[in-house]
Write an enzyme that holds these catalytic residues in place. Structure first.
Site, PDB file in Angstrom:
ATOM      1  N   ASN A   9       0.869  -1.182   0.000  1.00 25.47           N
ATOM      2  CA  ASN A   9       0.000   0.000   0.000  1.00 25.47           C
ATOM      3  C   ASN A   9       0.904   1.230   0.000  1.00 25.47           C
ATOM      4  OD1 ASN A   9      -1.800   2.053   0.507  1.00 25.47           O
ATOM      5  ND2 ASN A   9      -2.374   1.343   2.562  1.00 25.47           N
ATOM      6  N   TRP A  10       0.974   1.895  -1.142  1.00 25.11           N
ATOM      7  CA  TRP A  10       1.863   3.058  -1.251  1.00 25.11           C
ATOM      8  C   TRP A  10       1.280   4.298  -0.569  1.00 25.11           C
ATOM      9  CZ3 TRP A  10       4.561   3.409  -6.757  1.00 25.11           C
ATOM     10  CH2 TRP A  10       5.384   2.276  -6.917  1.00 25.11           C
ATOM     11  N   LYS A  11       0.005   4.233  -0.202  1.00 24.63           N
ATOM     12  CA  LYS A  11      -0.678   5.386   0.413  1.00 24.63           C
ATOM     13  C   LYS A  11      -0.487   6.625  -0.471  1.00 24.63           C
ATOM     14  CE  LYS A  11      -0.113   3.122   4.825  1.00 24.63           C
ATOM     15  NZ  LYS A  11      -0.033   3.218   6.278  1.00 24.63           N
ATOM     16  N   HIS A  93      -9.387   1.073   5.222  1.00 21.23           N
ATOM     17  CA  HIS A  93      -8.109   1.287   5.924  1.00 21.23           C
ATOM     18  C   HIS A  93      -8.341   2.236   7.097  1.00 21.23           C
ATOM     19  CE1 HIS A  93      -3.987   2.442   6.752  1.00 21.23           C
ATOM     20  NE2 HIS A  93      -3.615   1.377   6.064  1.00 21.23           N
ATOM     21  N   GLU A  95      -6.746   4.675   8.089  1.00 16.20           N
ATOM     22  CA  GLU A  95      -6.548   6.091   7.740  1.00 16.20           C
ATOM     23  C   GLU A  95      -7.793   6.657   7.072  1.00 16.20           C
ATOM     24  OE1 GLU A  95      -2.850   5.422   5.660  1.00 16.20           O
ATOM     25  OE2 GLU A  95      -1.916   4.915   7.578  1.00 16.20           O
ATOM     26  N   GLU A 163      -4.911  -4.868  10.807  1.00 14.67           N
ATOM     27  CA  GLU A 163      -3.898  -3.827  10.976  1.00 14.67           C
ATOM     28  C   GLU A 163      -4.149  -3.080  12.285  1.00 14.67           C
ATOM     29  OE1 GLU A 163      -2.039  -2.629   6.936  1.00 14.67           O
ATOM     30  OE2 GLU A 163      -3.759  -1.349   7.291  1.00 14.67           O
ATOM     31  N   GLY A 169       3.043   2.356  10.822  1.00 19.66           N
ATOM     32  CA  GLY A 169       4.022   3.426  10.679  1.00 19.66           C
ATOM     33  C   GLY A 169       4.762   3.767  11.955  1.00 19.66           C
ATOM     34  N   SER A 209       3.903  -2.020  10.255  1.00 20.43           N
ATOM     35  CA  SER A 209       5.358  -2.059  10.472  1.00 20.43           C
ATOM     36  C   SER A 209       6.003  -3.389  10.079  1.00 20.43           C
ATOM     37  CB  SER A 209       5.696  -1.705  11.924  1.00 20.43           C
ATOM     38  OG  SER A 209       5.317  -0.363  12.214  1.00 20.43           O
ATOM     39  N   GLY A 230       3.051  -1.113   4.194  1.00 17.46           N
ATOM     40  CA  GLY A 230       3.071   0.300   3.831  1.00 17.46           C
ATOM     41  C   GLY A 230       4.465   0.727   3.423  1.00 17.46           C
ATOM     42  N   GLY A 231       5.179   1.371   4.347  1.00 16.36           N
ATOM     43  CA  GLY A 231       6.477   1.982   4.055  1.00 16.36           C
ATOM     44  C   GLY A 231       7.458   1.077   3.319  1.00 16.36           C
TER      45      GLY A 231
HETATM   46  P1  13P Z   1       3.385   0.474   7.538  1.00 20.18           P
HETATM   47  O1  13P Z   1       3.894  -0.839   6.949  1.00 20.18           O
HETATM   48  O2  13P Z   1       4.088   1.663   6.976  1.00 20.18           O
HETATM   49  O3  13P Z   1       3.346   0.419   9.026  1.00 20.18           O
HETATM   50  O4  13P Z   1       1.857   0.627   7.035  1.00 20.18           O
HETATM   51  C1  13P Z   1       0.974  -0.424   7.230  1.00 20.18           C
HETATM   52  C2  13P Z   1      -0.285  -0.105   6.525  1.00 20.18           C
HETATM   53  O5  13P Z   1      -1.048   0.739   6.959  1.00 20.18           O
HETATM   54  C3  13P Z   1      -0.571  -0.810   5.264  1.00 20.18           C
HETATM   55  O6  13P Z   1      -1.864  -0.581   4.834  1.00 20.18           O
END
Ligand code: 13P
Length: 249
Positions: A9-11, A93, A95, A163, A169, A209, A230-231
């Site tokens: 997920n590149w957000k 998600h 967010e 999640e 993050g 993470s 994510g990251g």
């Molecule tokens: P991180 O891997 O950056 O913690 O993000 C997880 C996430 O929210 C994937 O959707």
């Protein structure tokens, strides 16, 4: 019997030059037992779809509107995602739930829209730190599971992503026992609601993470069928290391 799934997920990250990472990722053959999904921002979807054509990498969206079309400025329908080459879409998600006030009924409506357009819905759920500390995690997950997933789920159209919000993050990861408890709970609830056929074939991802150095341990947990990353999905090198850890688990 469940194929493994590594989803990135590149957000809200990535301009055109970020597609070099996708090109690098797609250049290495995908492991036989693992599906790979990358969800770039909507602005890159079409280009990303062109890049992965004929490779083992699929492209997904990060959200969709519940309606097929209409006066919804700034929104994107599931049909539009599919038209741009997406095969899946992340829905609910934390967010989105937080910043866009999306509740379970919105998530459920969006999942229905995704399914009408032939997309797999990656439906996210997770508890806050306060909910975890109050020992309410399973209640929260049970409620989100019941409220966010429409009735006609199948092992193909649904992926569940657990999640924990406090792990996203932050570099903070639940213990193996904590991850296992929630994944076992989700599996049992899926089986109870949809029957063993759907319950046992639905993939359950862990997200929060996930990094190359903790992936092997996380993937050793029963009922963890992959990760929503994510990251670490932003670079081909890190995401590939996670994919390799998953395929070897
Ligand atoms: P991180 O891997 O950056 O913690 O993000 C997880 C996430 O929210 C994937 O959707």
């Amino acid at each position: 019997m469940r194929r493994k799934l590594a989803a990135g997920n590149w957000k809200m990250n990535g301009l055109g030059d970020a597609l070099a990472e996708l090109r690098a990722l797609a250049a290495t053959p995908a492991p036989q037992n693992t599906d790979i999904l990358v969800c770039p921002p909507a602005t890159l979807l079409s280009r990303a779809s062109d890049i992965v054509k004929g490779t083992g990498v699929a492209i997904g969206g990060q959200d969709c509107h519940a309606r097929a079309c209409g006066a919804h400025t700034g929104d994107i329908s599931a049909d539009m995602l599919a038209d741009a080459g997406a095969r899946a879409v992340i829905i609910g998600h934390s967010e989105r739930r937080d910043e866009h006030h999306e509740h379970d009924e919105h998530v459920r409506a969006k999942a229905r829209a995704a399914w009408s357009s032939g997309l797999t819905a990656v439906i996210c759920m997770g508890e806050s730190l306060a909910e975890r500390e109050a020992d309410n995690t399973l209640d929260i997950i049970g409620g989100q599971l019941a409220g966010s997933i429409p009735d006609n789920a199948t092992g193909e159209n649904l992926v569940v992503a657990y999640e924990p919000i406090w792990a996203i993050g932050t570099g903070r990861v639940p213990t193996i026992a904590q991850i296992g408890e929630v994944h076992d709970f989700i599996r049992a609830r899926l089986e109870r609601r949809f029957g063993p056929g759907v319950g046992l074939s639905t993939r359950i991802l862990y997200g929060g993470s996930v990094k190359p150095d903790n992936a092997t341990e996380i993937f050793s947990v029963p009922n963890v069928d992959g990760a929503l990353v994510g990251g670490a999905s932003l670079t081909a090198r890190d995401f590939r290391a996670i994919i390799d850890a998953l395929s070897a688990a």
